[in-house]
Write an enzyme that holds these catalytic residues in place. Structure first.
Site, PDB file in Angstrom:
ATOM      1  N   HIS A  92       0.852  -1.191   0.000  1.00 23.14           N
ATOM      2  CA  HIS A  92       0.000   0.000   0.000  1.00 23.14           C
ATOM      3  C   HIS A  92       0.890   1.244   0.000  1.00 23.14           C
ATOM      4  O   HIS A  92       1.236   1.793   1.044  1.00 23.14           O
ATOM      5  CB  HIS A  92      -0.918  -0.011   1.242  1.00 23.14           C
ATOM      6  CG  HIS A  92      -1.960   1.074   1.248  1.00 23.14           C
ATOM      7  ND1 HIS A  92      -3.288   0.835   1.513  1.00 23.14           N
ATOM      8  CD2 HIS A  92      -1.872   2.413   1.018  1.00 23.14           C
ATOM      9  CE1 HIS A  92      -3.971   1.977   1.450  1.00 23.14           C
ATOM     10  NE2 HIS A  92      -3.127   2.949   1.160  1.00 23.14           N
ATOM     11  N   HIS A 132       1.214   4.928  -2.267  1.00 19.11           N
ATOM     12  CA  HIS A 132       0.744   5.831  -3.331  1.00 19.11           C
ATOM     13  C   HIS A 132       1.951   6.540  -3.929  1.00 19.11           C
ATOM     14  O   HIS A 132       2.741   7.144  -3.186  1.00 19.11           O
ATOM     15  CB  HIS A 132      -0.206   6.886  -2.761  1.00 19.11           C
ATOM     16  CG  HIS A 132      -1.447   6.333  -2.136  1.00 19.11           C
ATOM     17  ND1 HIS A 132      -2.613   6.160  -2.842  1.00 19.11           N
ATOM     18  CD2 HIS A 132      -1.710   5.901  -0.873  1.00 19.11           C
ATOM     19  CE1 HIS A 132      -3.550   5.667  -2.033  1.00 19.11           C
ATOM     20  NE2 HIS A 132      -3.030   5.504  -0.829  1.00 19.11           N
ATOM     21  N   ASN A 178       2.440   9.414  -5.569  1.00 22.72           N
ATOM     22  CA  ASN A 178       2.650  10.825  -5.250  1.00 22.72           C
ATOM     23  C   ASN A 178       2.754  11.104  -3.751  1.00 22.72           C
ATOM     24  O   ASN A 178       3.108  12.216  -3.363  1.00 22.72           O
ATOM     25  CB  ASN A 178       1.568  11.705  -5.888  1.00 22.72           C
ATOM     26  CG  ASN A 178       1.910  12.024  -7.329  1.00 22.72           C
ATOM     27  OD1 ASN A 178       2.735  12.887  -7.599  1.00 22.72           O
ATOM     28  ND2 ASN A 178       1.331  11.282  -8.261  1.00 22.72           N
ATOM     29  N   THR A 206      -2.982   7.262  -9.382  1.00 22.28           N
ATOM     30  CA  THR A 206      -4.211   7.657 -10.072  1.00 22.28           C
ATOM     31  C   THR A 206      -3.842   8.188 -11.455  1.00 22.28           C
ATOM     32  O   THR A 206      -3.190   9.231 -11.543  1.00 22.28           O
ATOM     33  CB  THR A 206      -4.907   8.799  -9.283  1.00 22.28           C
ATOM     34  OG1 THR A 206      -4.800   8.542  -7.875  1.00 22.28           O
ATOM     35  CG2 THR A 206      -6.350   8.951  -9.688  1.00 22.28           C
ATOM     36  N   LYS A 210      -3.951  10.408 -14.456  1.00 19.42           N
ATOM     37  CA  LYS A 210      -4.510  11.759 -14.474  1.00 19.42           C
ATOM     38  C   LYS A 210      -4.595  12.318 -15.890  1.00 19.42           C
ATOM     39  O   LYS A 210      -3.697  12.097 -16.690  1.00 19.42           O
ATOM     40  CB  LYS A 210      -3.637  12.682 -13.616  1.00 19.42           C
ATOM     41  CG  LYS A 210      -3.665  12.265 -12.153  1.00 19.42           C
ATOM     42  CD  LYS A 210      -2.636  12.982 -11.317  1.00 19.42           C
ATOM     43  CE  LYS A 210      -2.589  12.414  -9.915  1.00 19.42           C
ATOM     44  NZ  LYS A 210      -1.948  11.083  -9.822  1.00 19.42           N
ATOM     45  N   ASP A 243      -9.841   7.894  -8.107  1.00 15.25           N
ATOM     46  CA  ASP A 243      -9.977   8.953  -7.099  1.00 15.25           C
ATOM     47  C   ASP A 243     -11.465   9.164  -6.847  1.00 15.25           C
ATOM     48  O   ASP A 243     -12.257   9.239  -7.803  1.00 15.25           O
ATOM     49  CB  ASP A 243      -9.323  10.240  -7.628  1.00 15.25           C
ATOM     50  CG  ASP A 243      -9.274  11.353  -6.588  1.00 15.25           C
ATOM     51  OD1 ASP A 243     -10.287  11.589  -5.889  1.00 15.25           O
ATOM     52  OD2 ASP A 243      -8.220  11.986  -6.476  1.00 15.25           O
ATOM     53  N   HIS A 280      -9.847   1.499  -0.137  1.00 14.95           N
ATOM     54  CA  HIS A 280      -9.665   2.243   1.104  1.00 14.95           C
ATOM     55  C   HIS A 280     -11.000   2.158   1.829  1.00 14.95           C
ATOM     56  O   HIS A 280     -12.013   2.632   1.307  1.00 14.95           O
ATOM     57  CB  HIS A 280      -9.326   3.701   0.811  1.00 14.95           C
ATOM     58  CG  HIS A 280      -7.893   3.913   0.471  1.00 14.95           C
ATOM     59  ND1 HIS A 280      -7.315   3.357  -0.633  1.00 14.95           N
ATOM     60  CD2 HIS A 280      -6.906   4.594   1.118  1.00 14.95           C
ATOM     61  CE1 HIS A 280      -6.027   3.705  -0.663  1.00 14.95           C
ATOM     62  NE2 HIS A 280      -5.758   4.454   0.381  1.00 14.95           N
ATOM     63  N   GLU A 285     -11.992   4.817   6.573  1.00 16.54           N
ATOM     64  CA  GLU A 285     -11.122   5.913   7.035  1.00 16.54           C
ATOM     65  C   GLU A 285     -11.935   6.973   7.771  1.00 16.54           C
ATOM     66  O   GLU A 285     -11.387   7.792   8.502  1.00 16.54           O
ATOM     67  CB  GLU A 285     -10.416   6.582   5.850  1.00 16.54           C
ATOM     68  CG  GLU A 285      -9.338   5.731   5.219  1.00 16.54           C
ATOM     69  CD  GLU A 285      -8.697   6.452   4.040  1.00 16.54           C
ATOM     70  OE1 GLU A 285      -7.591   6.968   4.199  1.00 16.54           O
ATOM     71  OE2 GLU A 285      -9.323   6.491   2.961  1.00 16.54           O
ATOM     72  N   ASP A 313       1.777   3.640   3.155  1.00 13.66           N
ATOM     73  CA  ASP A 313       0.770   4.567   2.640  1.00 13.66           C
ATOM     74  C   ASP A 313       1.434   5.682   1.814  1.00 13.66           C
ATOM     75  O   ASP A 313       1.353   5.666   0.591  1.00 13.66           O
ATOM     76  CB  ASP A 313      -0.059   5.171   3.781  1.00 13.66           C
ATOM     77  CG  ASP A 313      -1.422   5.651   3.314  1.00 13.66           C
ATOM     78  OD1 ASP A 313      -1.760   5.435   2.145  1.00 13.66           O
ATOM     79  OD2 ASP A 313      -2.169   6.220   4.141  1.00 13.66           O
TER      80      ASP A 313
HETATM   81  P1  5GP Z   1      -1.262   9.416  -6.702  1.00 20.18           P
HETATM   82  O1  5GP Z   1      -2.438   8.519  -6.934  1.00 20.18           O
HETATM   83  O2  5GP Z   1      -1.495  10.806  -7.191  1.00 20.18           O
HETATM   84  O3  5GP Z   1       0.039   8.845  -7.186  1.00 20.18           O
HETATM   85  O4  5GP Z   1      -1.053   9.499  -5.107  1.00 20.18           O
HETATM   86  C1  5GP Z   1      -1.697  10.457  -4.283  1.00 20.18           C
HETATM   87  C2  5GP Z   1      -3.180  10.176  -4.193  1.00 20.18           C
HETATM   88  O5  5GP Z   1      -3.392   8.953  -3.474  1.00 20.18           O
HETATM   89  C3  5GP Z   1      -3.958  11.211  -3.384  1.00 20.18           C
HETATM   90  O6  5GP Z   1      -4.350  12.296  -4.183  1.00 20.18           O
HETATM   91  C4  5GP Z   1      -5.160  10.402  -2.905  1.00 20.18           C
HETATM   92  O7  5GP Z   1      -6.120  10.281  -3.924  1.00 20.18           O
HETATM   93  C5  5GP Z   1      -4.561   9.034  -2.670  1.00 20.18           C
HETATM   94  N1  5GP Z   1      -4.164   8.861  -1.259  1.00 20.18           N
HETATM   95  C6  5GP Z   1      -2.944   8.969  -0.726  1.00 20.18           C
HETATM   96  N2  5GP Z   1      -2.974   8.733   0.610  1.00 20.18           N
HETATM   97  C7  5GP Z   1      -4.240   8.452   0.916  1.00 20.18           C
HETATM   98  C8  5GP Z   1      -4.904   8.093   2.139  1.00 20.18           C
HETATM   99  O8  5GP Z   1      -4.318   7.997   3.237  1.00 20.18           O
HETATM  100  N3  5GP Z   1      -6.252   7.874   2.049  1.00 20.18           N
HETATM  101  C9  5GP Z   1      -6.917   7.971   0.881  1.00 20.18           C
HETATM  102  N4  5GP Z   1      -8.223   7.711   0.898  1.00 20.18           N
HETATM  103  N5  5GP Z   1      -6.325   8.287  -0.287  1.00 20.18           N
HETATM  104  C10 5GP Z   1      -5.013   8.538  -0.258  1.00 20.18           C
END
Ligand code: 5GP
Length: 366
Positions: free
Chosen positions: A13, A15, A17, A98, A100, A171, A228, A231, A306
């Site tokens: 898990h 992400h 960004n 995500t 984009k 998203d 997710h 939360e 995370d």
């Molecule tokens: P990306 O998908 O842009 O590479 O990574 C950042 C995105 O992951 C954030 O804009 C958000 O949509 C999601 N994200 C990151 N951390 C969390 C979290 O702790 N909870 C949730 N629900 N989404 C997260």
């Protein structure tokens, strides 16, 4: 903590960004500042701030996206994030991001993902394996040799090796159509290591019913799904998510007693992100974290970061934290890392190779 850096680990898990180095974010912010596109001094303190509330975290992501969302930067951060995980002996990484769309810079969801794949291909510091071993889901259109060039097993070369697979995130701000577009893109990119779909984004935004059709389609087509879940105390949604029976869920903080019963009987593995839960104040203190109850119940669980950049953590830190907070020894936590292999979304061949890595590490630990 050194010991936790040394042992092999599995990250499920993370992400993209959220895992960017502070130094890279500051460099990008400085550059945009010089161009007059942002005020560097305004964003500097936001990037370097420690504790963040749940609301602030999503505002921070909007800022990070301003800094990182162009093809070249997406490629760069992907490469760096992978090298950072590999440097602390993460042997298998499921990286989620995500896709984009940004018409003003000619970015589509597909071209965003191509930039991510370019990042995977440009990893040089370690050996990377990111294309599927089995041919089950292989898409002939994407069997590009140049992309598989790094995908060589340098066993015995002394270089670190990391397996990377991708999850495409939906998203919660997106429409049902955009969610479906992401799933279709994931299907087309299976040959390039995309194994599943994640639902993430601000949990106070959007409705479960919006994403359901896309998630169902993903599942029908054989993609894995992780959500997710819990939360925020949105009980109806938690219930619907558990009924969906995803292959894994992330967080699971706000479950009520009947939900725990349902979760435990379903045996859905939970991705646990301790520092993230504490820093966003989703859980007030580790003494009352649900890790303890799930661990006692022998419920399948995986320790994860995370957003290692946003929350200033690393997978080694998460293991070290679990050890000090819950009084677990090295043996127990090594076993937890080893058991994580069962919950990965990659094919059986990768699973087998990871099991061998853990067996060999176990031999050295004794
Ligand atoms: P990306 O998908 O842009 O590479 O990574 C950042 C995105 O992951 C954030 O804009 C958000 O949509 C999601 N994200 C990151 N951390 C969390 C979290 O702790 N909870 C949730 N629900 N989404 C997260």
């Amino acid at each position: 903590r050194r010991w936790w850096v040394t042992v092999p680990k599995v990250e499920l898990h993370a992400h993209l960004n959220g895992s960017v180095r502070d130094s890279t974010l500051l460099e990008l912010a400085r550059r945009l500042g010089e161009k007059g596109r942002i005020a560097f001094s305004d964003v500097e303190h936001v990037i370097l701030k420690g504790d963040r509330s749940c609301r602030e975290v999503f505002k921070l992501f909007d800022l990070i996206h301003v800094l990182t969302t162009d093809h070249k930067t997406v490629t760069r951060i992907t490469k760096e994030v992978i090298e950072d995980f590999a440097s602390e002996n993460v042997v298998y990484l499921e990286l989620r991001t995500t896709p984009k769309r940004n018409d003003s810079i000619g970015m589509s969801k597909r071209s965003y993902m191509e930039a991510v794949i370019n990042g995977l291909s440009s990893v040089t510091e370690v050996d990377i394996d990111f294309t599927p071993h089995s041919t089950d889901h292989h898409d002939p259109a994407s069997s590009c040799n140049s992309i598989a060039v790094n995908n060589v097993d340098h066993q015995g070369s002394g270089r670190k090796k990391i397996y990377v697979r991708l999850l495409l995130s939906i998203d919660r701000r997106e429409t049902a159509e955009a969610a479906m577009e992401t799933v279709k893109l994931a299907l087309e990119m299976r040959g390039l290591g995309v194994v599943g779909i994640d639902l993430s984004g601000n949990p106070s935004v959007g409705e479960w019913s919006t994403y359901l059709a896309a998630l169902q389609f993903a599942r029908e087509q054989g993609l894995y799904v992780t959500l997710h879940c819990g939360e925020v105390p949105n009980y109806e949604e938690i219930n619907a998510m558990l009924d969906f029976l995803p292959q894994r869920i992330g967080h699971a903080c706000f479950l009520r007693e009947p939900d725990w019963v349902k979760l435990k009987s379903s045996k859905i593995p939970v991705e646990i992100c301790l520092t993230s839960n504490i820093m966003t104040d989703t859980i007030s203190s580790l003494d009352i974290h649900h890790f303890v109850d799930l661990y006692r119940a022998k419920h399948p669980m995986v320790l994860c970061t995370d957003d290692s950049g946003v929350f200033s953590t690393s997978l080694s830190k998460e293991y070290s934290l679990a050890s000090s907070a819950f009084g677990l020894g090295r043996k127990e936590l090594f076993q937890l890392a080893r058991d994580s292999v069962e919950f990965i979304f990659a094919d059986g061949g990768v699973k087998q190779e990871l099991k061998e890595i853990f067996s060999s590490a176990a031999g050295k630990l004794e």
